[in-house]
Design a protein around this motif. Sequence first.
Motif, PDB file in Angstrom:
ATOM      1  N   ALA A   2       0.830  -1.205   0.000  1.00 44.16           N
ATOM      2  CA  ALA A   2       0.000   0.000   0.000  1.00 44.16           C
ATOM      3  C   ALA A   2       0.864   1.256   0.000  1.00 44.16           C
ATOM      4  O   ALA A   2       0.502   2.272  -0.606  1.00 44.16           O
ATOM      5  N   ARG A  53       1.915   2.718  -3.407  1.00 49.79           N
ATOM      6  CA  ARG A  53       0.881   3.228  -4.297  1.00 49.79           C
ATOM      7  C   ARG A  53       0.510   4.666  -3.942  1.00 49.79           C
ATOM      8  O   ARG A  53       0.378   5.011  -2.779  1.00 49.79           O
ATOM      9  N   TYR A  54       0.302   5.439  -4.965  1.00 50.35           N
ATOM     10  CA  TYR A  54      -0.236   6.780  -4.776  1.00 50.35           C
ATOM     11  C   TYR A  54      -1.749   6.660  -4.752  1.00 50.35           C
ATOM     12  O   TYR A  54      -2.330   5.858  -5.480  1.00 50.35           O
ATOM     13  N   SER A  55      -2.387   7.443  -3.941  1.00 52.64           N
ATOM     14  CA  SER A  55      -3.844   7.417  -3.885  1.00 52.64           C
ATOM     15  C   SER A  55      -4.400   8.829  -3.947  1.00 52.64           C
ATOM     16  O   SER A  55      -3.978   9.705  -3.183  1.00 52.64           O
ATOM     17  N   PRO A  92      -6.929   9.355  -0.164  1.00 50.67           N
ATOM     18  CA  PRO A  92      -6.158   8.760   0.926  1.00 50.67           C
ATOM     19  C   PRO A  92      -7.000   8.122   2.036  1.00 50.67           C
ATOM     20  O   PRO A  92      -6.605   7.094   2.580  1.00 50.67           O
ATOM     21  N   HIS A 121      -8.096   4.832   0.770  1.00 53.43           N
ATOM     22  CA  HIS A 121      -6.896   3.993   0.727  1.00 53.43           C
ATOM     23  C   HIS A 121      -6.606   3.432   2.126  1.00 53.43           C
ATOM     24  O   HIS A 121      -6.367   2.223   2.282  1.00 53.43           O
ATOM     25  N   THR A 132       0.730   3.633   7.485  1.00 51.67           N
ATOM     26  CA  THR A 132      -0.068   4.015   6.316  1.00 51.67           C
ATOM     27  C   THR A 132      -0.404   5.496   6.362  1.00 51.67           C
ATOM     28  O   THR A 132      -0.301   6.194   5.348  1.00 51.67           O
ATOM     29  N   LEU A 169       0.749   8.173   3.570  1.00 48.84           N
ATOM     30  CA  LEU A 169      -0.246   8.971   2.858  1.00 48.84           C
ATOM     31  C   LEU A 169      -0.062  10.452   3.138  1.00 48.84           C
ATOM     32  O   LEU A 169      -0.229  11.284   2.250  1.00 48.84           O
TER      33      LEU A 169
END
Length: 154
Positions: free
Chosen positions: A33, A36-38, A41, A44, A134, A138
């Motif tokens: 995770a 990965r760019y989200s 967020p 995500h 996370t 983010l």
Amino acid sequence: MLLQLLVGSLVSAIAIMIHALATVGAIGIARAAARRYSAFPRLHLMGVMIATVLLLMLAHTVEIVVWSLSYAIVGAAPAGSDLLYFAFVNYTTLGYGDVTPVKAWQLLGPMAAMNGILMFGWSTAVLFEVLVKTIAHLGASAAPNTMFSAEDRG
């Protein structure tokens, strides 16, 4: 009594190994995770946490099945008892008391409860660490004026 302690310790060690594998899986989820760019967020973060919780719940369920199999192997519960239910009640420390172990194996229930509460504590620590990592990822990768505030980033 010594045999009960040995069997309980062996089953606990198996549960610990299962939980260690689940922890490695949870770390893998968090690392994947993080790569990965989200654009969303919060969604995500929810996805990462849901995947982590489901993995840990699966691990707990497998551990409970291992306990129920051990009860079957040694004959720890009265004939006709639902061993999976008995293992769940012990492992989760629910303790209804409607199924009780046979006298020769009465220490297995408390040992399963001790193992379960330790595994739940471990899961809590894993969930917290995945959450923190996370959010940090983010927050660091978020563009200005996104959904994460400075407070969300820690």
